[in-house]
Design an enzyme around this catalytic site. Structure first.
Site: not given
Ligand SMILES: NC(=O)c1ccc[n+]([C@@H]2O[C@H](COP(=O)([O-])OP(=O)(O)OC[C@H]3O[C@@H](n4cnc5c(N)ncnc54)[C@H](OP(=O)(O)O)[C@@H]3O)[C@@H](O)[C@H]2O)c1
Length: 281
Positions: A145, A158
């Site tokens: 991130s 975070y």
């Molecule tokens: N969206 C953005 O702008 C952004 C920016 C920078 C970085 N990121 C990074 O991208 C990655 C994906 O994020 P996203 O935006 O796609 O968010 P998201 O839609 O909330 O997806 C997060 C995923 O992580 C899983 N997860 C959460 N807690 C978990 C646990 N304890 N064990 C196993 N799986 C778990 C969730 O599934 P369950 O709830 O089913 O477990 C979900 O599939 C993350 O690492 C985030 O930090 C996102």
């Protein structure tokens, strides 16, 4: 991008496959002919993603796991390897966000984020290493991130594990020179997912809202397409997102200016004003 057959038949294990970036990766890697192992906590959502795969719906191996439960991860890795006898690419994508000030955040929440966003992913990598060595190749993809590069208010819990990912995987990469094992650190900007709705507040309550900035953010389909291109090219570090990427440049060439920018951000000014009026935290 090199030829489209690059991912054909490759075994790709994606964590956080039940929503957002991970879910979109499942669809795009499926189109490219990969064999998928998909993980997250919510089995119902994983099954829905599996049923919606564009190529061979239902063909992914659903491997539920909770990254917070570190002692269970060795068994999960054994299970993942039992499906196809190998894993070619591990995508450490799962993660959760926080939205609260340090002063409001319980240490248990710092620990929770450290487990899910840092210790869980590195545990999977360490456990897969012997198999990658045996294969003589493998790729570890890590979704970091902008918070892995610098800090802003309300994201300390975070930013800490995301910074730790960089320290760990950069050191790890330097140990893997000439091993055939690659590490790709991806830095997304603001991507259109529901990450903020799934985020927690400082005492563990669900934040529950998709923030405006994420509603109008960089489209997830486009972001994942670019991420896959970077994975294919074996890039070591790759930014994907909108204009907010300029902060990376600023952080490298003028960290002082970036800190001034963060300090004087309009949202911060509104918060201070609300606090003075007694209507904000
Ligand atoms: N969206 C953005 O702008 C952004 C920016 C920078 C970085 N990121 C990074 O991208 C990655 C994906 O994020 P996203 O935006 O796609 O968010 P998201 O839609 O909330 O997806 C997060 C995923 O992580 C899983 N997860 C959460 N807690 C978990 C646990 N304890 N064990 C196993 N799986 C778990 C969730 O599934 P369950 O709830 O089913 O477990 C979900 O599939 C993350 O690492 C985030 O930090 C996102």
């Amino acid at each position: 991008m090199k030829s489209n057959s690059h991912f054909q038949g490759k075994v790709i294990w994606i964590t956080g496959a039940s929503s957002g970036i991970g879910e979109e990766m499942c669809y795009q890697f499926s189109k490219l002919g990969a064999q998928l192992i998909i993980s997250a906590r919510n089995v119902g959502k994983l099954k829905r993603v599996n049923a919606q795969l564009p190529r061979n719906p239902g063909s992914a191996k659903v491997l539920p796991l909770d990254l917070e439960k570190l002692p269970e991860l060795p068994e999960k890795v054994q299970k993942a390897l039992s499906y196809f006898g190998r894993v070619d690419i591990l995508v450490n994508n799962a993660g959760i966000a926080v939205r609260d000030f340090v002063r409001n955040t319980a240490l248990e929440i710092d620990q929770k984020l450290m487990n899910i966003n840092y210790l869980g992913p590195i545990t999977l990598s360490k456990l897969l290493l012997p198999q990658f060595k045996k294969q003589g190749k493998g790729q570890m993809v890590v979704i970091s991130s902008l918070s892995g590069k610098y800090g802003v208010p309300k994201l300390a819990a975070y930013a800490a594990p995301k910074h730790a990912l960089h320290g760990f995987y950069e050191s790890f990469r330097s140990e893997l020179v000439d091993s055939g094992i690659g590490i790709t650190l991806i830095i997304p900007g603001i991507i259109q997912t529901e990450i903020t709705a799934h985020a927690v507040l400082g005492q563990g309550e669900n934040y529950g809202k998709v923030e405006m900035a994420f509603k109008n953010a960089y489209p997830v389909e486009k972001a994942v397409k670019k991420m896959i291109g970077a994975i294919q090219q074996g890039k070591e570090e790759f930014y994907v997102g909108g204009a907010e990427g300029f902060t990376l440049w600023l952080n490298r060439f003028s960290p002082w200016l970036l800190r001034r920018f963060i300090r004087n951000h309009p949202l911060k000014k509104i918060r201070t004003f609300k606090r003075k009026l007694g209507i904000g935290k």
